[in-house]
Design a protein around this motif. Structure first.
Motif, PDB file in Angstrom:
ATOM      1  N   THR A  34      41.577  50.625  44.169  1.00 27.20           N
ATOM      2  CA  THR A  34      42.415  49.719  43.384  1.00 27.20           C
ATOM      3  C   THR A  34      41.698  49.262  42.120  1.00 27.20           C
ATOM      4  OG1 THR A  34      41.641  47.850  44.745  1.00 27.20           O
ATOM      5  CG2 THR A  34      43.720  48.884  45.378  1.00 27.20           C
ATOM      6  N   TYR A  35      40.396  49.101  42.208  1.00 27.84           N
ATOM      7  CA  TYR A  35      39.620  48.719  41.032  1.00 27.84           C
ATOM      8  C   TYR A  35      39.640  49.843  39.993  1.00 27.84           C
ATOM      9  CZ  TYR A  35      35.638  47.306  38.143  1.00 27.84           C
ATOM     10  OH  TYR A  35      34.834  46.960  37.089  1.00 27.84           O
ATOM     11  N   SER A  39      43.146  49.031  35.453  1.00 25.75           N
ATOM     12  CA  SER A  39      42.103  48.503  34.572  1.00 25.75           C
ATOM     13  C   SER A  39      42.199  46.989  34.388  1.00 25.75           C
ATOM     14  CB  SER A  39      42.174  49.190  33.204  1.00 25.75           C
ATOM     15  OG  SER A  39      43.447  48.982  32.607  1.00 25.75           O
ATOM     16  N   LEU A  41      42.666  44.829  36.513  1.00 28.80           N
ATOM     17  CA  LEU A  41      42.088  44.130  37.654  1.00 28.80           C
ATOM     18  C   LEU A  41      40.558  44.127  37.620  1.00 28.80           C
ATOM     19  CD1 LEU A  41      44.339  45.478  40.548  1.00 28.80           C
ATOM     20  CD2 LEU A  41      44.561  43.325  39.319  1.00 28.80           C
ATOM     21  N   ARG A  42      40.002  44.699  36.574  1.00 30.67           N
ATOM     22  CA  ARG A  42      38.549  44.868  36.531  1.00 30.67           C
ATOM     23  C   ARG A  42      37.849  43.625  36.002  1.00 30.67           C
ATOM     24  NH1 ARG A  42      38.943  50.925  33.895  1.00 30.67           N
ATOM     25  NH2 ARG A  42      40.132  51.856  35.632  1.00 30.67           N
ATOM     26  N   ARG A  46      35.667  40.939  40.788  1.00 33.90           N
ATOM     27  CA  ARG A  46      36.142  42.097  41.547  1.00 33.90           C
ATOM     28  C   ARG A  46      35.186  43.274  41.407  1.00 33.90           C
ATOM     29  NH1 ARG A  46      40.366  43.472  44.554  1.00 33.90           N
ATOM     30  NH2 ARG A  46      41.144  41.360  44.364  1.00 33.90           N
ATOM     31  N   ARG A  47      34.481  43.357  40.289  1.00 32.42           N
ATOM     32  CA  ARG A  47      33.465  44.400  40.156  1.00 32.42           C
ATOM     33  C   ARG A  47      32.321  44.152  41.135  1.00 32.42           C
ATOM     34  NH1 ARG A  47      32.656  43.967  35.155  1.00 32.42           N
ATOM     35  NH2 ARG A  47      30.548  43.117  34.939  1.00 32.42           N
ATOM     36  N   VAL A  50      33.379  45.293  44.410  1.00 35.23           N
ATOM     37  CA  VAL A  50      33.266  46.757  44.547  1.00 35.23           C
ATOM     38  C   VAL A  50      31.860  47.143  44.998  1.00 35.23           C
ATOM     39  CG1 VAL A  50      33.196  48.922  43.232  1.00 35.23           C
ATOM     40  CG2 VAL A  50      35.124  47.347  42.961  1.00 35.23           C
ATOM     41  N   GLY A 331      39.014  35.733  39.830  1.00 35.01           N
ATOM     42  CA  GLY A 331      38.945  36.923  40.659  1.00 35.01           C
ATOM     43  C   GLY A 331      39.277  36.736  42.112  1.00 35.01           C
TER      44      GLY A 331
END
Length: 334
Positions: A34-35, A39, A41-42, A46-47, A50, A331
């Motif tokens: 999904t990440y 784009s 949502l980045r 959230r990074r 990941v 986030g």
């Protein structure tokens, strides 16, 4: 139940833990996908999620291999599996705390610049420290067959190491204890800051009362701030209990129920994160449902119209979509 110090891992326990590993791998993969796919949502939090998911994926895969094999000796694949799981599991602890620190600096200290500047430090600590500890443990022959004393079939600190308790602490337990203390404190401080900010805006509540959707997002973010440390502790506490029982010399650590809870808890972090940050996050859940609907129509022979404008879901107008995409900008819900 056990011969000597060796814990018997039953087939039912293997199946349950392997299922947990599979769910965790799938959940971690979905967070990464999904990440990559969307784009917008980045965000930085959230990074960081990941990177945590990468650690959880690697941890689940290594644990699954160990549970499937149920090692009996200090073989090469045992040492490799033990080293990978040690690195990934310790890295997962660091990334979990790193996300909490980032949110604390961003929300409570109100400094995105300082929060973003910490990302490089998070990488150095969350990858570097586990790697250094793991390399040292392997070079000193501390990783190997542990008779499932504080594991569930996989290899960790060798049972033959005279200082194995010290290395159990260094390769996981001490960081686990620190996470137990750090996470609740940070998230309580974040929740307190948000509560005070809401109280300061009480004079505007009559205006905001007509926007229940905004309130629903705030409630979801608040719930997640509560659940993050609780879920972490609930999942990890069983391995801690077995470790304490080992220190006390108690045979209760061999109890099949405790062993099963330990196995499921240690391998479920990726699945839990997926539930909180994908399935319980409305903008992402809406997009996933739309993608699944498109796939279903395509398989049914209906070619999607690439030129047609996006049609909102029933009851979802453009203003609601904008509010969903802007909810929890730090986030928690993006």
């Amino acid at each position: 139940m056990a011969a000597g110090n060796e814990t018997v891992v039953y087939l039912s326990e293997q199946v349950l833990v392997l299922c947990s590993c599979a769910l965790s791998c799938a959940g971690s993969s979905l967070i990464v996908l999904t990440y990559v796919a969307w784009s917008d949502l980045r965000t930085t939090p959230r990074r960081l999620l990941v990177f945590l998911s990468v650690s959880d994926w690697l941890s689940a895969v290594s644990y699954a291999f160990g549970v499937w094999r149920v090692f009996r000796t200090d073989s090469l694949d045992c040492v490799v599996q033990g080293a990978v799981s040690t690195f990934a599991n310790t890295s997962s602890f660091f990334w979990t705390v790193a996300i909490a620190v980032y949110l604390y600096v961003f929300i409570v200290r109100s400094s995105q610049r300082v929060a973003d500047s910490l990302v490089l430090f998070f990488h150095l600590v969350s990858w570097g420290v586990p790697l250094a500890i793991t390399v040292a443990a392997v070079c000193l022959n501390k990783i190997g067959y542990d008779a499932s004393e504080v594991s569930v079939g996989w290899c960790w600190v060798s049972i033959h190491a005279p200082d194995r308790v010290l290395w159990m602490l260094l390769t996981g337990k001490i960081w686990e204890f620190l996470a137990y203390l750090t996470l609740p404190v940070l998230y309580i401080l974040i929740k307190r800051h948000i509560y005070i900010a809401h109280a300061a805006l009480s004079e505007y509540r009559p205006i905001l009362a007509n926007r229940p959707l905004s309130n629903s997002f705030s409630s979801m973010a608040d719930m997640k701030l509560t659940l993050i440390p609780i879920i972490f502790i609930v999942l990890r506490i069983w391995s801690t209990v077995r470790f304490i029982l080992l220190l006390a010399g108690s045979a209760a650590r061999l109890n099949p129920v405790l062993v099963t809870l330990h196995g499921i808890g240690n391998t479920s972090q990726g699945a839990a994160n997926c539930i909180m940050f994908v399935l319980l996050t409305r903008p992402i859940r809406t997009r996933l449902c739309a993608a699944l609907c498109c796939c279903s129509k395509y398989r049914a022979g209906e070619q999607p119209s690439h030129g047609a404008p996006h049609t909102p879901l029933p009851g979802q107008d453009s203003s609601r979509q904008r509010e969903e995409d802007s909810a929890s900008r730090v986030g928690i819900d993006r």
